[in-house]
Design an enzyme around this catalytic site. Structure first.
Site: not given
Ligand code: CAA
Ligand code: NAD
Length: 296
Positions: A131, A152, A164, A202
Site C-alpha cells: 500500500s 497496487h 498503480e 494512499n
Molecule cells: N467484492 C466484489 N464485488 C463487490 C463488492 C466486493 N466486496 N462490494 C460491492 N461489489 C459489487 C456488487 O456486486 C455490485 O456489482 P453489480 O453492479 O455487478 O451488481 C457493485 O459492486 C455495487 O455494489 P453495491 O450496490 O452493493 O454497493 P455500492 O454501490 O455501495 O458500492 C463499493 C460498493 C464499490 C465498495 C463503493 O462503496 C465504493 O466504491 N467504495 C469506495 C471503495 C474505495 O475507496 N476503495 C479503495 C480503498 S483504498 C485501497 O484499496 C488501497 C490501499 O492500499 C488501502
Molecule cells: P489480509 O490481512 O487480508 O491478508 C494477508 C494474508 O497474507 C493473510 O491471509 C496471511 O495469512 C497471509 N500471509 C502472511 N504472511 C504470509 C506468508 N509469509 N506467506 C503467505 N501468506 C502470508 O491483508 P490484505 O488486506 O489482503 O493486504 C495484503 C497486502 O495488500 C498488504 O501489503 C496491504 O497493504 C495491501 N493492500 C491492501 C488493501 C486493502 O484495502 N486491504 C488495498 C491495497 C493494498
C-alpha cells in the site's frame, strides 16, 4: 520519468501463469480477476483456513454471477480449473509473475520476496501489492531487483478499476511494461507513479481516513454520523470509517506509521482510535468488528 506508452521494445516477458501470495482480502480478489481474464493462477497462503475461505468466497461470488445471468455454470467450472490453491510456496516454481499480497510489514515482505527470488524462474517478475512501502527497498532484498515492481490494486479488487504501477530505482522498463500489459488484460486501468510513500491514492486517501478517525476519537460525532456526513455532504461512495473497516484498520495504521517515519512529519500521526482498535483485534470487516460490528 520514462514514457511507458512510447516504449516499443519487444517484450520477452509474456505472462501466462500468475502466482498470488496471500489469500486475504486483496489476494483473493487479485486471484479472482486473474482467473476471470483466463490466466492460470496459483494462490498461496500460509494459513490453510484462509486459503479455503478465499476459494469458498470466490465460488460464492461466481454463484451470484451465475444467478444474475452474467456467466454460465460451465464458465465457473473453467475458472475453478484455472485456479490452484496451495500452502506450499514451491508451487510458484513455474509462474511468470508473483503478485505478493501479504501483511504490510517491510521486514516480512523483504524476507518473503528474497525467498520468492530463490524459488521462481530467473525471468519471473516479482510484483508487490504494498500500500505504501518502498519498492526499491523490497527489490534490494532479492536476487533480481530489476524485476521487482509495485502493482497496487484497490479494494474491492473486482470493482475498482485502478492499478498503480510503481517502478523501483532499478526496475527494468521491460518489467514495468509487462505489468502494465497484464493490468490491462485483467480489465484494469494502470497509472504509473514514481516511488514515494503511499504513491498517489494512499498519500491522499489515508490522511483523509485518519482525520475522520480523529473526529470520531474527539467525540465530535458517531461513526454513523461521520460516514453519513461525508457521503451526503461530500459525495463519497462510502464513509471514511466504513472504508477503514473495508481496508483493514491494521493496514491503515501501518501506512500512517510509515508516513510518519518516512516524511518525519507529525501531520500523519495515526489516530488513537486506530491503535486502540488494532490492540483489541478489531481490524474491521475481516475480523468481524472495527468502527462497525459485522458479527450479526
Ligand atoms: N467484492 C466484489 N464485488 C463487490 C463488492 C466486493 N466486496 N462490494 C460491492 N461489489 C459489487 C456488487 O456486486 C455490485 O456489482 P453489480 O453492479 O455487478 O451488481 C457493485 O459492486 C455495487 O455494489 P453495491 O450496490 O452493493 O454497493 P455500492 O454501490 O455501495 O458500492 C463499493 C460498493 C464499490 C465498495 C463503493 O462503496 C465504493 O466504491 N467504495 C469506495 C471503495 C474505495 O475507496 N476503495 C479503495 C480503498 S483504498 C485501497 O484499496 C488501497 C490501499 O492500499 C488501502
Ligand atoms: P489480509 O490481512 O487480508 O491478508 C494477508 C494474508 O497474507 C493473510 O491471509 C496471511 O495469512 C497471509 N500471509 C502472511 N504472511 C504470509 C506468508 N509469509 N506467506 C503467505 N501468506 C502470508 O491483508 P490484505 O488486506 O489482503 O493486504 C495484503 C497486502 O495488500 C498488504 O501489503 C496491504 O497493504 C495491501 N493492500 C491492501 C488493501 C486493502 O484495502 N486491504 C488495498 C491495497 C493494498
Amino acid at each position: 520519468m520514462e514514457n511507458y506508452d512510447e516504449l516499443e521494445e519487444v517484450i520477452d516477458m509474456e505472462i501466462k501463469k500468475i502466482g498470488v501470495l496471500g489469500a486475504g482480502t486483496m489476494g483473493a480478489g487479485i486471484a479472482q480477476v486473474s482467473v476471470e481474464a483466463g490466466y492460470s493462477v496459483v494462490l498461496i497462503d500460509v494459513v490453510p483456513e484462509i486459503l479455503a475461505k478465499a476459494v469458498k468466497g470466490l465460488n460464492k461470488a461466481w454463484a451470484r454471477a451465475v444467478e444474475k445471468g452474467k456467466v454460465t455454470v460451465e464458465t465457473v467450472g473453467n475458472y475453478n480449473a484455472l485456479l490452484i490453491s496451495s500452502t506450499d510456496i514451491n508451487d510458484f516454481k513455474d509462474v511468470d509473475i508473483v503478485i505478493e499480497a501479504i501483511v504490510e510489514n517491510i521486514d516480512i515482505k523483504k524476507k518473503v520476496q528474497k525467498q520468492l527470488g530463490e524459488i521462481c524462474k530467473p525471468d519471473t517478475i516479482l510484483a508487490t501489492n504494498t500500500s505504501a512501502l518502498s519498492i526499491t527497498e523490497i527489490a534490494a532484498a532479492t536476487n533480481r531487483p530489476d524485476k521487482v515492481v509495485g502493482m497496487h490494486f484497490f479494494n474491492p479488487v473486482p470493482v475498482m478499476k485502478l492499478v498503480e504501477v510503481i517502478p523501483g530505482v532499478v526496475t527494468s522498463d521491460d518489467a514495468v511494461q509487462a505489468v502494465l500489459e497484464l493490468s490491462k488484460k485483467i480489465g484494469k486501468e494502470p497509472v504509473v507513479a514514481k516511488e514515494s510513500p503511499g504513491f498517489i491514492v494512499n498519500r491522499i486517501l489515508i490522511p483523509y481516513i485518519n482525520e475522520a478517525a480523529n473526529v470520531y476519537q474527539e467525540g465530535i460525532a458517531s461513526a454513523e454520523e461521520i460516514d453519513k456526513a461525508m457521503k451526503l455532504g461530500a459525495g463519497m461512495p462510502m464513509g471514511p470509517l466504513a472504508l477503514a473497516d473495508l481496508v483493514g484498520i491494521d493496514i491503515v495504521l501501518a501506512v500512517c506509521e510509515f508516513f510518519v517515519k518516512e516524511f518525519a512529519d507529525s501531520k500523519y500521526r495515526p489516530s488513537l482510535a486506530f491503535r486502540q482498535k488494532v490492540r483489541a483485534g478489531h481490524l474491521g470487516k475481516k475480523s468481524g468488528k472495527g468502527f462497525y460490528d459485522y458479527s450479526k
